[in-house]
Design a protein around this motif. Structure first.
Motif, PDB file in Angstrom:
ATOM      1  N   UNK A 175      -2.542  -2.474  -9.980  1.00 61.52           N
ATOM      2  CA  UNK A 175      -1.216  -2.943  -9.586  1.00 61.52           C
ATOM      3  C   UNK A 175      -1.225  -3.426  -8.126  1.00 61.52           C
ATOM      4  N   UNK A 176      -1.929  -2.726  -7.265  1.00 64.29           N
ATOM      5  CA  UNK A 176      -2.006  -3.110  -5.852  1.00 64.29           C
ATOM      6  C   UNK A 176      -2.726  -4.443  -5.694  1.00 64.29           C
ATOM      7  N   UNK A 177      -3.832  -4.625  -6.403  1.00 67.17           N
ATOM      8  CA  UNK A 177      -4.566  -5.891  -6.320  1.00 67.17           C
ATOM      9  C   UNK A 177      -3.720  -7.058  -6.821  1.00 67.17           C
ATOM     10  N   UNK A 178      -2.940  -6.811  -7.850  1.00 69.57           N
ATOM     11  CA  UNK A 178      -2.044  -7.846  -8.367  1.00 69.57           C
ATOM     12  C   UNK A 178      -1.013  -8.239  -7.303  1.00 69.57           C
ATOM     13  N   UNK A 179      -0.488  -7.259  -6.590  1.00 68.62           N
ATOM     14  CA  UNK A 179       0.482  -7.537  -5.531  1.00 68.62           C
ATOM     15  C   UNK A 179      -0.167  -8.305  -4.373  1.00 68.62           C
ATOM     16  N   UNK A 180      -1.424  -7.986  -4.063  1.00 66.58           N
ATOM     17  CA  UNK A 180      -2.141  -8.709  -3.003  1.00 66.58           C
ATOM     18  C   UNK A 180      -2.314 -10.175  -3.405  1.00 66.58           C
ATOM     19  N   UNK A 181      -2.668 -10.411  -4.656  1.00 71.88           N
ATOM     20  CA  UNK A 181      -2.830 -11.793  -5.134  1.00 71.88           C
ATOM     21  C   UNK A 181      -1.542 -12.600  -4.971  1.00 71.88           C
TER      22      UNK A 181
ATOM     23  N   UNK B  18      -7.180 -11.600  10.117  1.00 75.72           N
ATOM     24  CA  UNK B  18      -6.948 -10.158  10.063  1.00 75.72           C
ATOM     25  C   UNK B  18      -7.813  -9.526   8.982  1.00 75.72           C
ATOM     26  N   UNK B  19      -8.142  -8.272   9.203  1.00 75.43           N
ATOM     27  CA  UNK B  19      -8.732  -7.450   8.154  1.00 75.43           C
ATOM     28  C   UNK B  19      -7.847  -6.219   8.024  1.00 75.43           C
ATOM     29  N   UNK B  20      -7.712  -5.752   6.822  1.00 73.11           N
ATOM     30  CA  UNK B  20      -6.853  -4.613   6.546  1.00 73.11           C
ATOM     31  C   UNK B  20      -7.569  -3.737   5.529  1.00 73.11           C
ATOM     32  N   UNK B  21      -7.694  -2.475   5.846  1.00 71.66           N
ATOM     33  CA  UNK B  21      -8.308  -1.519   4.923  1.00 71.66           C
ATOM     34  C   UNK B  21      -7.233  -0.529   4.505  1.00 71.66           C
ATOM     35  N   UNK B  22      -7.029  -0.406   3.206  1.00 74.05           N
ATOM     36  CA  UNK B  22      -6.028   0.523   2.693  1.00 74.05           C
ATOM     37  C   UNK B  22      -6.662   1.426   1.646  1.00 74.05           C
ATOM     38  N   UNK B  23      -6.090   2.588   1.511  1.00 79.49           N
ATOM     39  CA  UNK B  23      -6.502   3.522   0.459  1.00 79.49           C
ATOM     40  C   UNK B  23      -5.292   3.742  -0.439  1.00 79.49           C
TER      41      UNK B  23
ATOM     42  N   UNK C 264       0.838  -1.207   0.000  1.00 78.52           N
ATOM     43  CA  UNK C 264       0.000   0.000   0.000  1.00 78.52           C
ATOM     44  C   UNK C 264       0.870   1.252   0.000  1.00 78.52           C
ATOM     45  N   UNK C 265       1.894   1.265   0.823  1.00 80.62           N
ATOM     46  CA  UNK C 265       2.764   2.439   0.912  1.00 80.62           C
ATOM     47  C   UNK C 265       3.548   2.658  -0.378  1.00 80.62           C
ATOM     48  N   UNK C 266       4.023   1.586  -0.998  1.00 85.91           N
ATOM     49  CA  UNK C 266       4.734   1.716  -2.281  1.00 85.91           C
ATOM     50  C   UNK C 266       3.813   2.271  -3.365  1.00 85.91           C
TER      51      UNK C 266
END
Length: 110
Positions: A90-96, A77-82, A56-58
């Motif tokens: 790109x972020x969703x790809x990294x999460x996968x 865990x649950x994590x909410x990021x903006x 998220x920070x990157x």
């Protein structure tokens, strides 16, 4: 007193310059809001959380909420990021890549 007078003169000069020219104020275009929700399975929850926060920070985003708990002997865990909308894919790809399994994913646009 002289500083106040000088500031007032600068303000008046600025206002006079604005009257001489037409100044167009264009409101910024609101970009569509996209919301993504993912349910993933990971092998090591603490490590995955660190990786997801770094992702998220990157992406220029930040964590807005986090919750970690134990249930049935398993850490959850649950994590909410903006993140900026331009970085969502790109972020969703990294999460996968962090997940061992993606159980669900939804993307909505408002």
């Amino acid at each position: 007193m002289n500083n106040l007078l000088l500031s007032l003169l600068v303000i008046l000069a600025t206002l006079a310059a604005c009257r001489e020219k037409e100044v167009a104020v264009v409101p910024p275009q609101a970009s569509p809001t996209r919301t993504a929700t993912m349910s993933i399975v990971v092998t090591d929850t603490p490590t995955a959380l660190e990786q997801l926060i770094a992702t998220a920070e990157r992406s220029g985003g930040r964590v807005t909420a986090a919750r970690v708990w134990r249930e049935d002997g398993r850490m959850r865990a649950t994590l909410t990021v903006r993140v900026p909308s331009g970085q969502l894919t790109e972020t969703l790809s990294a999460v996968r890549k962090v997940a061992t399994q993606v159980e669900g994913e939804t993307i909505a646009e408002e």
